[in-house]
Design a protein around this motif. Structure first.
Motif, PDB file in Angstrom:
ATOM      1  N   ALA A   1      -3.522   2.570 -29.393  1.00  0.00           N
ATOM      2  CA  ALA A   1      -3.494   1.474 -30.357  1.00  0.00           C
ATOM      3  C   ALA A   1      -3.829   2.045 -31.729  1.00  0.00           C
ATOM      4  CB  ALA A   1      -4.514   0.415 -29.962  1.00  0.00           C
ATOM      5  N   VAL A   2      -3.284   1.450 -32.766  1.00  0.00           N
ATOM      6  CA  VAL A   2      -3.636   1.860 -34.118  1.00  0.00           C
ATOM      7  C   VAL A   2      -5.134   1.657 -34.282  1.00  0.00           C
ATOM      8  CG1 VAL A   2      -3.313   1.396 -36.568  1.00  0.00           C
ATOM      9  CG2 VAL A   2      -1.360   1.269 -35.005  1.00  0.00           C
ATOM     10  N   ARG A   3      -5.831   2.707 -34.669  1.00  0.00           N
ATOM     11  CA  ARG A   3      -7.285   2.598 -34.733  1.00  0.00           C
ATOM     12  C   ARG A   3      -7.728   1.800 -35.944  1.00  0.00           C
ATOM     13  NH1 ARG A   3     -10.629   7.378 -36.624  1.00  0.00           N
ATOM     14  NH2 ARG A   3      -9.531   8.080 -38.469  1.00  0.00           N
ATOM     15  N   GLN A   4      -8.882   1.200 -35.792  1.00  0.00           N
ATOM     16  CA  GLN A   4      -9.457   0.370 -36.835  1.00  0.00           C
ATOM     17  C   GLN A   4     -10.604   1.121 -37.493  1.00  0.00           C
ATOM     18  OE1 GLN A   4      -8.014  -2.691 -37.456  1.00  0.00           O
ATOM     19  NE2 GLN A   4      -6.569  -2.056 -35.891  1.00  0.00           N
ATOM     20  N   GLY A   5     -10.506   1.364 -38.781  1.00  0.00           N
ATOM     21  CA  GLY A   5     -11.574   2.050 -39.503  1.00  0.00           C
ATOM     22  C   GLY A   5     -11.849   3.416 -38.920  1.00  0.00           C
ATOM     23  N   ASP A   6     -13.120   3.702 -38.669  1.00  0.00           N
ATOM     24  CA  ASP A   6     -13.511   4.998 -38.136  1.00  0.00           C
ATOM     25  C   ASP A   6     -13.647   4.984 -36.616  1.00  0.00           C
ATOM     26  OD1 ASP A   6     -13.523   6.133 -40.633  1.00  0.00           O
ATOM     27  OD2 ASP A   6     -15.656   5.733 -40.973  1.00  0.00           O
ATOM     28  N   GLN A   7     -13.212   3.918 -35.977  1.00  0.00           N
ATOM     29  CA  GLN A   7     -13.316   3.844 -34.520  1.00  0.00           C
ATOM     30  C   GLN A   7     -12.412   4.892 -33.881  1.00  0.00           C
ATOM     31  OE1 GLN A   7     -15.443   1.757 -32.836  1.00  0.00           O
ATOM     32  NE2 GLN A   7     -16.186   1.461 -34.918  1.00  0.00           N
ATOM     33  N   PRO A   8     -12.849   5.460 -32.755  1.00  0.00           N
ATOM     34  CA  PRO A   8     -11.975   6.414 -32.070  1.00  0.00           C
ATOM     35  C   PRO A   8     -10.742   5.709 -31.518  1.00  0.00           C
ATOM     36  CG  PRO A   8     -14.029   6.088 -30.853  1.00  0.00           C
ATOM     37  CD  PRO A   8     -14.150   5.298 -32.109  1.00  0.00           C
ATOM     38  N   PRO A   9      -9.623   6.422 -31.434  1.00  0.00           N
ATOM     39  CA  PRO A   9      -8.403   5.816 -30.889  1.00  0.00           C
ATOM     40  C   PRO A   9      -8.618   5.346 -29.452  1.00  0.00           C
ATOM     41  CG  PRO A   9      -7.912   7.899 -31.967  1.00  0.00           C
ATOM     42  CD  PRO A   9      -9.408   7.801 -31.867  1.00  0.00           C
ATOM     43  N   GLN A  10      -8.021   4.216 -29.139  1.00  0.00           N
ATOM     44  CA  GLN A  10      -8.105   3.673 -27.789  1.00  0.00           C
ATOM     45  C   GLN A  10      -6.732   3.758 -27.124  1.00  0.00           C
ATOM     46  OE1 GLN A  10     -11.052   2.588 -26.435  1.00  0.00           O
ATOM     47  NE2 GLN A  10     -11.867   3.437 -28.331  1.00  0.00           N
ATOM     48  N   PRO A  11      -6.671   4.268 -25.886  1.00  0.00           N
ATOM     49  CA  PRO A  11      -5.389   4.318 -25.183  1.00  0.00           C
ATOM     50  C   PRO A  11      -4.769   2.929 -25.093  1.00  0.00           C
ATOM     51  CG  PRO A  11      -7.025   5.600 -24.013  1.00  0.00           C
ATOM     52  CD  PRO A  11      -7.767   4.844 -25.095  1.00  0.00           C
ATOM     53  N   ALA A  12      -3.458   2.895 -25.136  1.00  0.00           N
ATOM     54  CA  ALA A  12      -2.720   1.632 -25.062  1.00  0.00           C
ATOM     55  C   ALA A  12      -1.486   1.844 -24.209  1.00  0.00           C
ATOM     56  CB  ALA A  12      -2.313   1.175 -26.461  1.00  0.00           C
ATOM     57  N   ALA A  13      -1.014   0.765 -23.626  1.00  0.00           N
ATOM     58  CA  ALA A  13       0.239   0.838 -22.863  1.00  0.00           C
ATOM     59  C   ALA A  13       1.402   0.884 -23.846  1.00  0.00           C
ATOM     60  CB  ALA A  13       0.359  -0.369 -21.953  1.00  0.00           C
ATOM     61  N   PRO A  14       2.343   1.798 -23.647  1.00  0.00           N
ATOM     62  CA  PRO A  14       3.473   1.869 -24.575  1.00  0.00           C
ATOM     63  C   PRO A  14       4.442   0.712 -24.389  1.00  0.00           C
ATOM     64  CG  PRO A  14       3.757   3.432 -22.787  1.00  0.00           C
ATOM     65  CD  PRO A  14       2.405   2.806 -22.599  1.00  0.00           C
ATOM     66  N   GLU A  15       4.987   0.254 -25.472  1.00  0.00           N
ATOM     67  CA  GLU A  15       6.086  -0.702 -25.448  1.00  0.00           C
ATOM     68  C   GLU A  15       7.377   0.112 -25.398  1.00  0.00           C
ATOM     69  OE1 GLU A  15       5.658  -3.811 -25.149  1.00  0.00           O
ATOM     70  OE2 GLU A  15       3.559  -4.042 -25.709  1.00  0.00           O
ATOM     71  N   PRO A  16       8.476  -0.490 -24.996  1.00  0.00           N
ATOM     72  CA  PRO A  16       9.731   0.280 -24.910  1.00  0.00           C
ATOM     73  C   PRO A  16      10.094   0.996 -26.206  1.00  0.00           C
ATOM     74  CG  PRO A  16       9.976  -1.839 -23.854  1.00  0.00           C
ATOM     75  CD  PRO A  16       8.613  -1.855 -24.514  1.00  0.00           C
ATOM     76  N   TRP A  17       9.788   0.394 -27.335  1.00  0.00           N
ATOM     77  CA  TRP A  17      10.149   1.001 -28.618  1.00  0.00           C
ATOM     78  C   TRP A  17       9.194   2.113 -29.044  1.00  0.00           C
ATOM     79  CZ3 TRP A  17       9.096  -4.235 -28.025  1.00  0.00           C
ATOM     80  CH2 TRP A  17       7.821  -4.631 -28.353  1.00  0.00           C
TER      81      TRP A  17
END
Ligand code: FES
Length: 78
Positions: free
Chosen positions: A60-76
């Motif tokens: 997921a696009v990270r917010q501020g200084d938060q570490p990136p969080q894994p996300a499920a990919p969308e087809p695009w």
């Protein structure tokens, strides 16, 4: 929309993860020296670190200084 690649050097995190595993790279510096990913705008560096730490290749696009969080990919995102 998710983050799945180094835009500057046009390599996906999936490609980079495979290279890291094949070459025993454990740091962003090792990966960057070999591929240049992370050496352009630098925006992917936190995601590269998270990829090395977790094995995830879609975030997921990270917010501020938060570490990136894994996300499920969308087809695009693939
Ligand atoms: S997105 Fe990787 S260096 Fe710019």
């Amino acid at each position: 929309m998710a983050v799945t690649r180094c835009v500057c050097y046009r390599m996906t995190f999936a490609e980079l993860r495979e290279l890291a595993r094949a070459n025993d790279w454990t740091t962003v510096a090792q990966l960057s020296l070999a591929t240049h990913c992370g050496m352009g705008c630098g925006g992917c560096r936190p995601y590269l670190q998270a990829m090395l730490d977790t094995g995830a290749t879609c975030f997921a696009v990270r917010q501020g200084d938060q570490p990136p969080q894994p996300a499920a990919p969308e087809p695009w995102d693939l």
